[in-house]
Design a protein around this motif. Sequence first.
Motif, PDB file in Angstrom:
ATOM      1  N   ILE A  48       5.854   6.251  54.521  1.00 15.81           N
ATOM      2  CA  ILE A  48       4.672   6.850  54.273  1.00 15.81           C
ATOM      3  C   ILE A  48       3.996   6.706  52.762  1.00 15.81           C
ATOM      4  O   ILE A  48       4.951   6.833  51.748  1.00 15.81           O
ATOM      5  N   ASP A  49       2.965   6.330  52.644  1.00 16.41           N
ATOM      6  CA  ASP A  49       2.420   6.011  51.085  1.00 16.41           C
ATOM      7  C   ASP A  49       1.528   7.293  50.550  1.00 16.41           C
ATOM      8  O   ASP A  49       1.693   7.656  49.493  1.00 16.41           O
ATOM      9  N   LEU A  50       0.946   8.095  51.649  1.00 16.12           N
ATOM     10  CA  LEU A  50       0.211   9.063  51.154  1.00 16.12           C
ATOM     11  C   LEU A  50      -0.039  10.044  52.053  1.00 16.12           C
ATOM     12  O   LEU A  50      -0.045   9.948  53.151  1.00 16.12           O
ATOM     13  N   ILE A  51       0.050  11.484  51.475  1.00 12.51           N
ATOM     14  CA  ILE A  51      -0.080  12.678  52.403  1.00 12.51           C
ATOM     15  C   ILE A  51      -0.860  13.607  51.994  1.00 12.51           C
ATOM     16  O   ILE A  51      -1.197  13.702  50.759  1.00 12.51           O
ATOM     17  N   ILE A  52      -1.953  13.858  52.937  1.00 14.85           N
ATOM     18  CA  ILE A  52      -3.016  15.007  52.820  1.00 14.85           C
ATOM     19  C   ILE A  52      -2.201  16.054  53.442  1.00 14.85           C
ATOM     20  O   ILE A  52      -2.335  16.279  54.675  1.00 14.85           O
ATOM     21  N   ASN A  73      12.313  14.077  45.950  1.00 16.37           N
ATOM     22  CA  ASN A  73      13.080  13.291  46.743  1.00 16.37           C
ATOM     23  C   ASN A  73      12.464  11.823  46.893  1.00 16.37           C
ATOM     24  O   ASN A  73      13.118  10.886  47.198  1.00 16.37           O
ATOM     25  N   TYR A  74      11.183  11.769  47.080  1.00 15.46           N
ATOM     26  CA  TYR A  74      10.441  10.441  47.229  1.00 15.46           C
ATOM     27  C   TYR A  74       9.358  10.569  46.178  1.00 15.46           C
ATOM     28  O   TYR A  74       7.951  10.770  46.623  1.00 15.46           O
ATOM     29  N   PRO A  75       9.413  10.397  45.042  1.00 16.16           N
ATOM     30  CA  PRO A  75       8.412  10.687  44.010  1.00 16.16           C
ATOM     31  C   PRO A  75       7.384   9.500  44.015  1.00 16.16           C
ATOM     32  O   PRO A  75       6.026   9.618  43.553  1.00 16.16           O
ATOM     33  N   HIS A  76       7.498   8.388  44.748  1.00 12.99           N
ATOM     34  CA  HIS A  76       6.609   7.281  44.804  1.00 12.99           C
ATOM     35  C   HIS A  76       5.580   7.697  46.157  1.00 12.99           C
ATOM     36  O   HIS A  76       4.303   6.920  46.048  1.00 12.99           O
ATOM     37  N   ILE A  77       5.820   8.756  47.027  1.00 12.19           N
ATOM     38  CA  ILE A  77       4.624   9.167  47.751  1.00 12.19           C
ATOM     39  C   ILE A  77       3.522  10.123  47.165  1.00 12.19           C
ATOM     40  O   ILE A  77       4.147  10.815  46.411  1.00 12.19           O
ATOM     41  N   LYS A  78       2.485   9.381  47.268  1.00 10.07           N
ATOM     42  CA  LYS A  78       1.164  10.319  46.737  1.00 10.07           C
ATOM     43  C   LYS A  78       1.000  11.494  47.760  1.00 10.07           C
ATOM     44  O   LYS A  78       0.875  11.276  48.756  1.00 10.07           O
ATOM     45  N   ILE A  79       0.737  12.617  47.149  1.00  9.17           N
ATOM     46  CA  ILE A  79       0.187  13.773  47.896  1.00  9.17           C
ATOM     47  C   ILE A  79      -0.990  14.421  47.412  1.00  9.17           C
ATOM     48  O   ILE A  79      -1.122  14.598  46.143  1.00  9.17           O
TER      49      ILE A  79
END
Length: 212
Positions: A48-52, A73-79
């Motif tokens: 997963i790259d992006l979470i809305i 834990n997953y700082p690369h995932i944008k939220i």
Amino acid sequence: MTNVMIVEDQSMPRQLFELFVKSSDKYNLLFSIENAGMAEIYCMKHPIDLIIMDVLTAGGENGLDAAETIKKNYPHIKIIIVTSMPEFSYLDRARKIGVDSFWYKEDKRETILEIMDRTIAGENVYPDKAPELMLGNASSYDFTPTELEVLRELTSGDTNPEIARRMHLSAETVKKHIQHMLEKTGFKSRTMLAVEARESGLVIRNKQKEDE
């Protein structure tokens, strides 16, 4: 292609988010779930790259709590945190835990797709402040930060000494803050003040959190 997960428990906004994601050739909708408490599990198992993510989700799970864990834990995932609630503390907490962007559902200036594009491009997109609302005769902007904290605790129905203990204040100080808010709003009782504050969404207590 950017892989997207939507975390939203209300069917209408979830369907709208899904339509926006599917309408763009930049994004791939991997998952659309209702419970923020499950979000990290999906992040563990899928790219997963992006979470809305909404703040208030199914089962009483808080999207900001989930976002904090995921960012650690997953700082690369944008939220992108989304909400319709004017609760004043959400913006500050989102910034503190490293949420990339924040969007109010009623904001007509930019669509969620535009916020997604800017976020993926590396921007941090935040409104300047929470939406203004009226509480009796007072604007939500008329309250001090401490008054708003007291107001949130007041919605618990607890006594001044109980609120004072949690906030590390004196009971007399709590009483003065409540009196000032009654004067500003024009409400005749602390009960009316608490009920109106809770129903407006200006202050929202985390029911999952145990009082210390």
